[in-house]
Write an enzyme that holds these catalytic residues in place. Sequence first.
Site, PDB file in Angstrom:
ATOM      1  N   LEU A 258      10.856  -8.696 -18.229  1.00  0.00           N
ATOM      2  CA  LEU A 258      10.926  -7.543 -17.342  1.00  0.00           C
ATOM      3  C   LEU A 258      10.904  -8.019 -15.897  1.00  0.00           C
ATOM      4  O   LEU A 258       9.923  -8.628 -15.441  1.00  0.00           O
ATOM      5  CB  LEU A 258       9.764  -6.583 -17.598  1.00  0.00           C
ATOM      6  CG  LEU A 258       9.928  -5.587 -18.750  1.00  0.00           C
ATOM      7  CD1 LEU A 258       9.990  -6.296 -20.099  1.00  0.00           C
ATOM      8  CD2 LEU A 258       8.808  -4.564 -18.746  1.00  0.00           C
ATOM      9  N   ASP A 259      11.971  -7.741 -15.180  1.00  0.00           N
ATOM     10  CA  ASP A 259      12.129  -8.206 -13.814  1.00  0.00           C
ATOM     11  C   ASP A 259      11.226  -7.445 -12.846  1.00  0.00           C
ATOM     12  O   ASP A 259      11.150  -6.209 -12.892  1.00  0.00           O
ATOM     13  CB  ASP A 259      13.600  -8.029 -13.409  1.00  0.00           C
ATOM     14  CG  ASP A 259      13.855  -8.398 -11.969  1.00  0.00           C
ATOM     15  OD1 ASP A 259      13.736  -9.593 -11.639  1.00  0.00           O
ATOM     16  OD2 ASP A 259      14.162  -7.495 -11.165  1.00  0.00           O
ATOM     17  N   VAL A 261       8.180  -6.366 -12.032  1.00  0.00           N
ATOM     18  CA  VAL A 261       7.467  -5.136 -12.392  1.00  0.00           C
ATOM     19  C   VAL A 261       6.498  -4.695 -11.305  1.00  0.00           C
ATOM     20  O   VAL A 261       6.013  -3.555 -11.329  1.00  0.00           O
ATOM     21  CB  VAL A 261       6.717  -5.284 -13.737  1.00  0.00           C
ATOM     22  CG1 VAL A 261       7.689  -5.589 -14.859  1.00  0.00           C
ATOM     23  CG2 VAL A 261       5.614  -6.321 -13.662  1.00  0.00           C
ATOM     24  N   GLU A 292       7.797 -10.668 -14.938  1.00  0.00           N
ATOM     25  CA  GLU A 292       7.792 -11.229 -13.584  1.00  0.00           C
ATOM     26  C   GLU A 292       6.977 -10.262 -12.751  1.00  0.00           C
ATOM     27  O   GLU A 292       7.296  -9.071 -12.700  1.00  0.00           O
ATOM     28  CB  GLU A 292       9.197 -11.358 -13.007  1.00  0.00           C
ATOM     29  CG  GLU A 292       9.166 -11.971 -11.622  1.00  0.00           C
ATOM     30  CD  GLU A 292      10.456 -11.773 -10.834  1.00  0.00           C
ATOM     31  OE1 GLU A 292      10.692 -12.552  -9.899  1.00  0.00           O
ATOM     32  OE2 GLU A 292      11.214 -10.829 -11.137  1.00  0.00           O
ATOM     33  N   ASP A 311       5.014 -18.130 -10.906  1.00  0.00           N
ATOM     34  CA  ASP A 311       5.593 -18.509  -9.618  1.00  0.00           C
ATOM     35  C   ASP A 311       4.646 -19.374  -8.811  1.00  0.00           C
ATOM     36  O   ASP A 311       5.086 -20.248  -8.053  1.00  0.00           O
ATOM     37  CB  ASP A 311       5.954 -17.253  -8.824  1.00  0.00           C
ATOM     38  CG  ASP A 311       7.186 -16.551  -9.378  1.00  0.00           C
ATOM     39  OD1 ASP A 311       8.217 -17.218  -9.541  1.00  0.00           O
ATOM     40  OD2 ASP A 311       7.107 -15.346  -9.662  1.00  0.00           O
ATOM     41  N   ASP A 312       3.341 -19.138  -8.942  1.00  0.00           N
ATOM     42  CA  ASP A 312       2.375 -19.968  -8.215  1.00  0.00           C
ATOM     43  C   ASP A 312       2.531 -21.438  -8.592  1.00  0.00           C
ATOM     44  O   ASP A 312       2.485 -22.325  -7.734  1.00  0.00           O
ATOM     45  CB  ASP A 312       0.943 -19.523  -8.515  1.00  0.00           C
ATOM     46  CG  ASP A 312       0.566 -18.227  -7.824  1.00  0.00           C
ATOM     47  OD1 ASP A 312       1.420 -17.649  -7.124  1.00  0.00           O
ATOM     48  OD2 ASP A 312      -0.582 -17.786  -7.988  1.00  0.00           O
ATOM     49  N   HIS A 314       5.220 -22.943  -9.836  1.00  0.00           N
ATOM     50  CA  HIS A 314       6.472 -23.460  -9.259  1.00  0.00           C
ATOM     51  C   HIS A 314       6.311 -23.761  -7.781  1.00  0.00           C
ATOM     52  O   HIS A 314       6.736 -24.819  -7.288  1.00  0.00           O
ATOM     53  CB  HIS A 314       7.607 -22.445  -9.431  1.00  0.00           C
ATOM     54  CG  HIS A 314       8.777 -22.749  -8.548  1.00  0.00           C
ATOM     55  ND1 HIS A 314       8.881 -22.254  -7.265  1.00  0.00           N
ATOM     56  CD2 HIS A 314       9.861 -23.540  -8.733  1.00  0.00           C
ATOM     57  CE1 HIS A 314       9.974 -22.732  -6.707  1.00  0.00           C
ATOM     58  NE2 HIS A 314      10.589 -23.502  -7.581  1.00  0.00           N
ATOM     59  N   HIS A 381      16.761 -19.103 -11.826  1.00  0.00           N
ATOM     60  CA  HIS A 381      17.841 -18.515 -11.030  1.00  0.00           C
ATOM     61  C   HIS A 381      17.367 -18.135  -9.639  1.00  0.00           C
ATOM     62  O   HIS A 381      18.106 -18.317  -8.652  1.00  0.00           O
ATOM     63  CB  HIS A 381      18.422 -17.298 -11.761  1.00  0.00           C
ATOM     64  CG  HIS A 381      17.548 -16.086 -11.689  1.00  0.00           C
ATOM     65  ND1 HIS A 381      16.547 -15.827 -12.599  1.00  0.00           N
ATOM     66  CD2 HIS A 381      17.514 -15.058 -10.795  1.00  0.00           C
ATOM     67  CE1 HIS A 381      15.944 -14.697 -12.277  1.00  0.00           C
ATOM     68  NE2 HIS A 381      16.503 -14.211 -11.193  1.00  0.00           N
ATOM     69  N   GLN A 383      14.707 -19.384  -7.835  1.00  0.00           N
ATOM     70  CA  GLN A 383      14.254 -20.471  -6.991  1.00  0.00           C
ATOM     71  C   GLN A 383      15.382 -21.397  -6.562  1.00  0.00           C
ATOM     72  O   GLN A 383      15.226 -22.154  -5.603  1.00  0.00           O
ATOM     73  CB  GLN A 383      13.155 -21.264  -7.714  1.00  0.00           C
ATOM     74  CG  GLN A 383      11.992 -20.421  -8.211  1.00  0.00           C
ATOM     75  CD  GLN A 383      11.258 -19.676  -7.107  1.00  0.00           C
ATOM     76  OE1 GLN A 383      11.471 -19.931  -5.931  1.00  0.00           O
ATOM     77  NE2 GLN A 383      10.386 -18.753  -7.473  1.00  0.00           N
ATOM     78  N   ASN A 386      18.227 -18.202  -4.602  1.00  0.00           N
ATOM     79  CA  ASN A 386      17.784 -17.527  -3.387  1.00  0.00           C
ATOM     80  C   ASN A 386      17.683 -18.471  -2.200  1.00  0.00           C
ATOM     81  O   ASN A 386      17.333 -18.045  -1.102  1.00  0.00           O
ATOM     82  CB  ASN A 386      16.434 -16.826  -3.623  1.00  0.00           C
ATOM     83  CG  ASN A 386      16.614 -15.522  -4.380  1.00  0.00           C
ATOM     84  OD1 ASN A 386      17.673 -14.915  -4.337  1.00  0.00           O
ATOM     85  ND2 ASN A 386      15.584 -15.086  -5.083  1.00  0.00           N
TER      86      ASN A 386
END
Length: 598
Positions: A258-259, A261, A292, A311-312, A314, A381, A383, A386
């Site tokens: 789920l993108d 959220v 996400e 994400d943290d 990464h 996609h 990281q 963008n």
Amino acid sequence: MRTTHAFACTFGATMITPHQTRFRLWAPSCDTVDLEIEGAAPIAMTRQPDGAFEIVAPCGAGARYRYRVRPDLAVADPASRAQPDDVFGPSMVVDPRAYAWTVNDWCGMPWERTVIYEIHVGIAGGFQGVRARLSQLAALGITAVQLMPLSEFPGGRNWGYDGVLPYAPESSYGTPEDLKALIDHAHGLGMMVFLDVVYNHFGPDGNFLSAYAAPFFRSDRPTPWGEAIDFRQPAVRTYFTENALYWLMEYRFDGLRLDAVHAIADRDWLVELAARVRARTEAGRHVHLILENENNDAGLLQSGFDAQWNDDGHNALHVLLTGEDEGYYRNFSDDPTAHLARVLGQGFAFQGEVFPTLKRPRGMPSGSLPPSAFILFLQNHDQIGNRALGDRLTVLADPRALRAAYGLLLLSPQIPLLFMGEEWGSRRPFLFFTSHSPHLGQIVRDGRRREFAAFAHFSDPARREQIPDPNQPETFAASVPNAREAAGPAGRGWQDLFATLLRLRRHHVVPRLRGARGLGAQPIGPAAVAARWRMGDGAVLAIALNLGEGVVPLPDWVAGTVLFDGSPADGSPATPAPPQRDLDPYSVTVRLLEVAHG
């Protein structure tokens, strides 16, 4: 026996018999709606008390239709199952039982076995192109292919996050049957297939919902993409909940990502969605739900969701690998090793502390969650794409450090994710691309270039002009992976490394992953960190990573049998390690201390 699957949706076109189809549209802003089937006279639809319009019409699979919601406006079905002529063309009635599945005993696989490979279907050659790649990925050790969003979008080039018809697989990629054949083939290879879904917004072109269903949106909550979707409306909840179930039940996807959220205001709908999915899918079937979520909401990971993109993790690793400290990397550049240690030991780096760029607290405590509740990655996609020039870590980082970081990524108890081309060390960019109308394309291009004005490298307007125009076909073409890279010596070397690491993961980490818990992590040098975990069988897994130039002493507790010692050619059987030694620059060591039995 012929096996088919169909999910009965509340909205859209549902075949009742081969020659009869029920049509249902939620259009509370309309007094009248006509169904227009190509080759037939318009049919007035009957308004229902909930604001929906309904009719049963004499047509079957292949019929093309629109809804006339105003004298001057006929629209595609927002729950269309197929759009052969793109978002502005008519919708098409689909018989979901036309596809006969060949793999009928597939139940998925436990979450702990997951190794995710994210792929953009368009640059992979459509549904058939992805299908052709699956056996190679399975042989490498990938267990789950995650497709970027497939909802029909305008044109044929898009990341998928501009979709406007969430039930219709993107027509430029192939037919609904092509998509089912891809998933069916993956299951035959013992692979899962996940789908990235976007429930936080619609794309800017081709969405007409506000013209006939104004309550679908709420003007009091803006998002980066316009007015927020109003999940307080029962019809809206049904529309998206059933969309998730439609992909899982009719197309047999094994999970959904789920993108973004955090852009969904009504958190309770997410909890409701997870509960509905768990209640509706068949007993014994493994179906996985991934988030996400910039909010680092640990509570959702205890409410039916399997994992969240980390994400943290990464961001901390990216700072260590590249030294970059602009944009959101500034939040991690103060002490990236401390942030990485917290990620490895507890999941999130930010668990309620003030996030500098937002100037407000972010996240909540996550130390009680298992490491498998977090999906770790070096690239995806977002990281890559963008970035202004879509550059990958292979052109940004020291290759020695990057190889060491993959040892951590693929052998830690967090769930690993790779992005297409990463397995052969691709140096091709992955750029942001679209196929909007010329007017909208220019707005997107200019807006994207303005976004990078705050970055030192693009402070000069002339440099910003070098940022590729997303709407140009050349931008899409430049993102297509180069097969020659994979076949060359460097590409084969990367693939050998990935195959070795994934084999070690499969044999030594996966069987112990259920029940694993963190035992702590700490910085051990300027760019080095060590962590260990109590695995489900009682063994202790320890990983020490040094991404710096200096030698770092290993703590005594990094002990046990060496699984991997950071050499690109390392694939030899595990050997006993000395109690303590130094950790070389740009290296990783992974060790397993097994418990004695008997």
